[in-house]
Write a protein that holds these residues in place. Structure first.
Motif, PDB file in Angstrom:
ATOM      1  N   TYR A 294      23.833 -26.707  32.720  1.00  0.00           N
ATOM      2  CA  TYR A 294      22.699 -26.349  32.935  1.00  0.00           C
ATOM      3  C   TYR A 294      22.424 -25.308  32.214  1.00  0.00           C
ATOM      4  N   ILE A 295      21.952 -24.886  32.007  1.00  0.00           N
ATOM      5  CA  ILE A 295      21.555 -23.369  31.494  1.00  0.00           C
ATOM      6  C   ILE A 295      19.415 -23.251  30.554  1.00  0.00           C
ATOM      7  N   TYR A 296      19.542 -21.938  30.784  1.00  0.00           N
ATOM      8  CA  TYR A 296      18.828 -21.517  30.048  1.00  0.00           C
ATOM      9  C   TYR A 296      19.039 -20.524  29.028  1.00  0.00           C
ATOM     10  N   VAL A 313      19.015  -6.921  29.563  1.00  0.00           N
ATOM     11  CA  VAL A 313      17.290  -7.711  28.965  1.00  0.00           C
ATOM     12  C   VAL A 313      18.313  -9.058  29.244  1.00  0.00           C
ATOM     13  N   ARG A 314      18.897  -9.564  28.728  1.00  0.00           N
ATOM     14  CA  ARG A 314      19.541 -10.554  28.699  1.00  0.00           C
ATOM     15  C   ARG A 314      20.350 -10.786  29.896  1.00  0.00           C
ATOM     16  N   LYS A 315      20.926 -10.388  30.530  1.00  0.00           N
ATOM     17  CA  LYS A 315      22.095 -10.228  31.569  1.00  0.00           C
ATOM     18  C   LYS A 315      21.110  -9.774  33.071  1.00  0.00           C
ATOM     19  N   ALA A 316      20.142  -9.333  32.193  1.00  0.00           N
ATOM     20  CA  ALA A 316      18.502  -9.050  34.051  1.00  0.00           C
ATOM     21  C   ALA A 316      18.417 -10.466  33.675  1.00  0.00           C
ATOM     22  N   ILE A 317      18.070 -11.379  33.257  1.00  0.00           N
ATOM     23  CA  ILE A 317      17.534 -12.037  33.572  1.00  0.00           C
ATOM     24  C   ILE A 317      18.827 -13.034  34.257  1.00  0.00           C
ATOM     25  N   SER A 318      19.160 -13.078  33.801  1.00  0.00           N
ATOM     26  CA  SER A 318      20.426 -14.159  33.868  1.00  0.00           C
ATOM     27  C   SER A 318      21.256 -13.792  35.851  1.00  0.00           C
ATOM     28  N   TYR A 319      21.157 -12.541  35.897  1.00  0.00           N
ATOM     29  CA  TYR A 319      21.779 -12.269  37.661  1.00  0.00           C
ATOM     30  C   TYR A 319      20.211 -12.407  37.881  1.00  0.00           C
ATOM     31  N   GLY A 320      19.319 -12.186  38.184  1.00  0.00           N
ATOM     32  CA  GLY A 320      17.678 -12.328  38.831  1.00  0.00           C
ATOM     33  C   GLY A 320      17.837 -13.944  39.271  1.00  0.00           C
ATOM     34  N   ILE A 321      18.312 -14.472  38.691  1.00  0.00           N
ATOM     35  CA  ILE A 321      17.896 -16.479  39.206  1.00  0.00           C
ATOM     36  C   ILE A 321      18.745 -16.093  40.466  1.00  0.00           C
ATOM     37  N   ASP A 322      18.454 -16.613  41.275  1.00  0.00           N
ATOM     38  CA  ASP A 322      19.402 -17.167  42.605  1.00  0.00           C
ATOM     39  C   ASP A 322      19.765 -18.981  42.372  1.00  0.00           C
ATOM     40  N   ARG A 323      21.283 -18.555  41.461  1.00  0.00           N
ATOM     41  CA  ARG A 323      21.353 -20.314  41.923  1.00  0.00           C
ATOM     42  C   ARG A 323      21.160 -20.834  43.361  1.00  0.00           C
ATOM     43  N   SER A 338      26.388 -22.003  38.918  1.00  0.00           N
ATOM     44  CA  SER A 338      27.628 -21.547  37.577  1.00  0.00           C
ATOM     45  C   SER A 338      27.050 -19.988  37.110  1.00  0.00           C
ATOM     46  N   TYR A 339      28.075 -19.501  37.118  1.00  0.00           N
ATOM     47  CA  TYR A 339      28.714 -18.262  36.249  1.00  0.00           C
ATOM     48  C   TYR A 339      29.369 -18.391  35.354  1.00  0.00           C
ATOM     49  N   ASN A 340      29.553 -19.368  34.244  1.00  0.00           N
ATOM     50  CA  ASN A 340      29.595 -19.527  32.981  1.00  0.00           C
ATOM     51  C   ASN A 340      29.683 -20.851  32.632  1.00  0.00           C
ATOM     52  N   TRP A 341      29.942 -21.013  31.618  1.00  0.00           N
ATOM     53  CA  TRP A 341      29.032 -22.531  30.566  1.00  0.00           C
ATOM     54  C   TRP A 341      29.739 -23.687  31.439  1.00  0.00           C
ATOM     55  N   THR A 342      31.293 -23.810  31.733  1.00  0.00           N
ATOM     56  CA  THR A 342      32.264 -24.503  31.207  1.00  0.00           C
ATOM     57  C   THR A 342      31.840 -25.055  32.164  1.00  0.00           C
ATOM     58  N   HIS A 343      31.866 -26.414  32.209  1.00  0.00           N
ATOM     59  CA  HIS A 343      32.662 -26.938  34.450  1.00  0.00           C
ATOM     60  C   HIS A 343      33.344 -27.195  34.822  1.00  0.00           C
ATOM     61  N   TRP A 344      33.166 -26.365  36.166  1.00  0.00           N
ATOM     62  CA  TRP A 344      34.348 -26.103  37.367  1.00  0.00           C
ATOM     63  C   TRP A 344      35.801 -27.745  36.881  1.00  0.00           C
ATOM     64  N   ALA A 500      21.346 -18.502  30.113  1.00  0.00           N
ATOM     65  CA  ALA A 500      21.783 -17.863  31.566  1.00  0.00           C
ATOM     66  C   ALA A 500      22.001 -19.359  32.639  1.00  0.00           C
ATOM     67  N   PRO A 501      23.410 -18.950  32.863  1.00  0.00           N
ATOM     68  CA  PRO A 501      24.044 -20.335  33.766  1.00  0.00           C
ATOM     69  C   PRO A 501      23.686 -20.501  34.913  1.00  0.00           C
ATOM     70  N   ILE A 502      23.102 -21.644  35.111  1.00  0.00           N
ATOM     71  CA  ILE A 502      22.496 -21.898  36.172  1.00  0.00           C
ATOM     72  C   ILE A 502      22.949 -23.040  37.585  1.00  0.00           C
ATOM     73  N   TYR A 503      23.440 -24.385  36.348  1.00  0.00           N
ATOM     74  CA  TYR A 503      24.014 -25.236  37.935  1.00  0.00           C
ATOM     75  C   TYR A 503      24.942 -25.785  37.241  1.00  0.00           C
ATOM     76  N   HIS A 504      26.335 -26.055  36.915  1.00  0.00           N
ATOM     77  CA  HIS A 504      27.285 -28.081  37.107  1.00  0.00           C
ATOM     78  C   HIS A 504      26.476 -29.147  37.717  1.00  0.00           C
ATOM     79  N   TYR A 505      26.811 -29.174  37.592  1.00  0.00           N
ATOM     80  CA  TYR A 505      26.041 -31.598  37.412  1.00  0.00           C
ATOM     81  C   TYR A 505      26.551 -32.002  38.394  1.00  0.00           C
ATOM     82  N   SER A 506      26.334 -32.779  39.641  1.00  0.00           N
ATOM     83  CA  SER A 506      27.174 -33.656  40.012  1.00  0.00           C
ATOM     84  C   SER A 506      25.979 -34.090  39.512  1.00  0.00           C
ATOM     85  N   LEU A 507      25.688 -35.749  39.389  1.00  0.00           N
ATOM     86  CA  LEU A 507      25.306 -37.194  39.389  1.00  0.00           C
ATOM     87  C   LEU A 507      24.616 -37.833  40.260  1.00  0.00           C
TER      88      LEU A 507
END
Length: 537
Positions: A294-296, A313-323, A338-344, A500-507
């Motif tokens: 899940y990303i923005y 600016v893009r980095k600031a947006i990503s850094y500012g989100i408390d995952r 998550s701090y990257n795109w590929t699922h762990w 901006a990576p947000i989280y890796h899914y769990s179902l």
């Protein structure tokens, strides 16, 4: 279970042991008289055309209405579909698939190798305008790039029918995970006669001809979709569920209410509900890793906001989100920050060192403020951006949380909510600033994520274009060890931050305990109704 064995010096073959039943029902099990399964979907499914569909909900349906060369079992291992086995040439560029001779279309026609040739050419053909045309290129099918670009004819694609039960595919570079890619719906065969007779109406229940374990019997777009067992399917005798219904409920809380009322057999949980439901209903509440992230996504195209042209600016947006707050307090369903795109949990993946992932949130906020000041922004000169998301209570909660987190930095997010179809259209047309986006792997290998942000991707809606990134993902395709190249690509995403990576899914979901055969250990959660059954309660 798949066993690779050497047949001769010139080839390798894949041999699969078939279970005695499609649904593996233990001896002595008392089956329910009512063999139906009704599951929840959030939104209407835009398309039931295998070469046009782009959604995971659509893929769930297509795996039941159609069958490709291979399927997956409950653990994600390949098992025979239309193909019984394949051999691979010495140079690892030619796959020869032996097709079963008892596969039939729902109208009784035999399924032939030529059906796959027609369908794969259709996928690559620019006239089809498929967003998944690029999948042929990802599969490295010979001449796919030129065909997709319109520089060669679809008949030049590297796929041919040797005879009715022998399909030959030529690829341009060895690709060890090529067979895994064949479970994706875009590679499923379609019936040429039905497509040509009915045009874009061929997917209506009265027109559709499929080769899967089920046939489409009813569809009210945005309301429900009903599939019934197909008597023409090659393993119909061992298919237990007789009817599957996808029930559209646009509110996840209402979905849970309808599940608890007995109207649904499956529903995903509202954010924050898993701890309570797991305590109250341990046999029904489940949380398992799922191959999705899940990303923005940020719009870097000419239509995007000027502020997002600046990587600071893009980095600031990503850094500012408390995952951690999002996964631990908002979602509470086993998701991972998550701090990257590929699922762990993706096979063959190991995340490289990404600097901001190791900081605490206070350090990320401090660095975000510094980067914004360098870019000429901050609380005294705020940035105003629209954050687009599709209708869903969980997406709304995450968007509200993100907007509150970024406000102290001088980044003001205006929440912009659309129904699913409109959300998709706006993404495709670059009509957004920031947009909620999620990707579920088409197969279990890192390239399914990293290829998406290459310049040739049909899903790179933010229009991130980076030659070094393209070079890294291309180098991975010919490398003996692709991981270092995948990691290079991941570092570029962290340096350029087009997302901006947000989280890796769990179902996190509720499942009626009477339903058996659900693939808990399949990372992609690729389920097949033919493998499931309902026991007597």
């Amino acid at each position: 279970m798949i066993i690779l064995r050497t047949l001769a010096a010139s080839a390798l073959a894949l041999s699969v042991a078939m279970p005695s039943m499609a649904a593996d029902v233990p001896e002595g099990t008392k089956l329910a008289e009512n063999q139906t399964f009704t599951y929840w979907v959030l939104d209407g499914i835009p398309s039931l055309d295998p070469q046009i569909n782009t959604t995971t909900d659509g893929s769930d349906v297509l795996r039941n209405l159609f069958e490709g060369l291979y399927n997956e079992d409950a653990k994600g291992n390949l098992v025979p579909g239309v193909a019984l086995e394949h051999s691979l040439s010495d140079d690892k560029l030619t796959y020869t698939f032996k097709l079963r001779d008892n596969a039939k279309w729902s109208n009784g026609d035999p399924v032939k190798a030529g059906d796959f040739v027609y369908s794969w050419r259709r996928l690559a053909d620019p006239a089809t305008a498929s967003e998944y045309a690029w999948y042929m290129e990802l599969m490295q099918v010979k001449n796919s790039k030129a065909v997709i670009a319109g520089d060669m004819e679809p008949s030049d694609l590297g796929v041919r029918a040797v005879d009715d039960t022998t399909l030959e595919v030529t690829i341009e570079t060895p690709l060890p995970y090529f067979p895994q890619m064949l479970v994706h719906a875009s590679t499923f065969p379609v019936h040429q006669g039905a497509v040509e007779a009915h045009g874009d109406q061929w997917t209506r229940p009265e027109n559709m001809v499929g080769n899967g374990a089920y046939v489409l019997t009813d569809r009210a777009v945005g309301e429900r979709l009903v599939m019934n067992k197909s008597d023409s399917y090659w393993d119909a005798e061992n298919t237990v569920l007789t009817e599957i219904t996808a029930q559209v409920v646009n509110n996840v809380n209402q979905g849970l209410t309808r599940y608890q009322a007995g109207e649904l057999d499956y529903v995903e949980m509202p954010a924050g509900q898993y701890p309570r439901l797991a305590a109250e209903f341990p046999e029904q509440a489940k949380s398992v890793p799922r191959n999705c992230s899940y990303i923005y996504m940020m719009n870097l195209s000419d239509k995007g906001p000027e502020a997002l042209k600046d990587p600071n600016v893009r980095k600031a947006i990503s850094y500012g989100i408390d995952r951690d707050i999002i996964v631990d307090r908002v979602l509470q369903g086993g998701q991972k920050a998550s701090y990257n795109w590929t699922h762990w949990a993706t096979a063959g993946w190991e995340r490289p060192e990404i600097e901001y992932a190791e900081w605490d949130q206070a350090s990320r906020m401090q660095k975000a403020m510094e980067l914004l000041n360098e870019a000429g922004y901050g609380p005294d000169n705020p940035i105003e951006l629209k954050l687009q998301y599709n209708t869903d209570e969980n997406h709304k909660k995450i968007a509200i949380a993100a907007s509150q987190m970024l406000k102290p930095l001088g980044i003001n997010l205006i929440l912009d909510n659309y129904e699913w179809k409109v959300h998709l259209e706006r993404l495709r047309n670059q009509d957004f600033d920031l947009a909620r986006y999620a990707w579920c792997g088409d197969y279990n290998e890192p390239s399914t994520y990293l290829d998406l942000f290459a310049s040739y991707s049909g899903h790179n809606n933010g229009k991130f274009l980076n030659e070094a990134y393209d070079a890294a993902v291309q180098a991975a395709k010919t490398a003996d060890d692709p991981l270092p190249h995948y990691q290079d690509a991941s570092r570029i995403l962290a340096d350029e931050m087009p997302i901006a990576p947000i989280y890796h899914y769990s179902l996190a979901f509720m499942l009626n305990p009477a339903i058996k055969g659900w693939p808990y250990e399949n990372l992609g959660k690729n389920w097949y109704g033919k493998d499931m059954y309902r026991v007597a309660e």
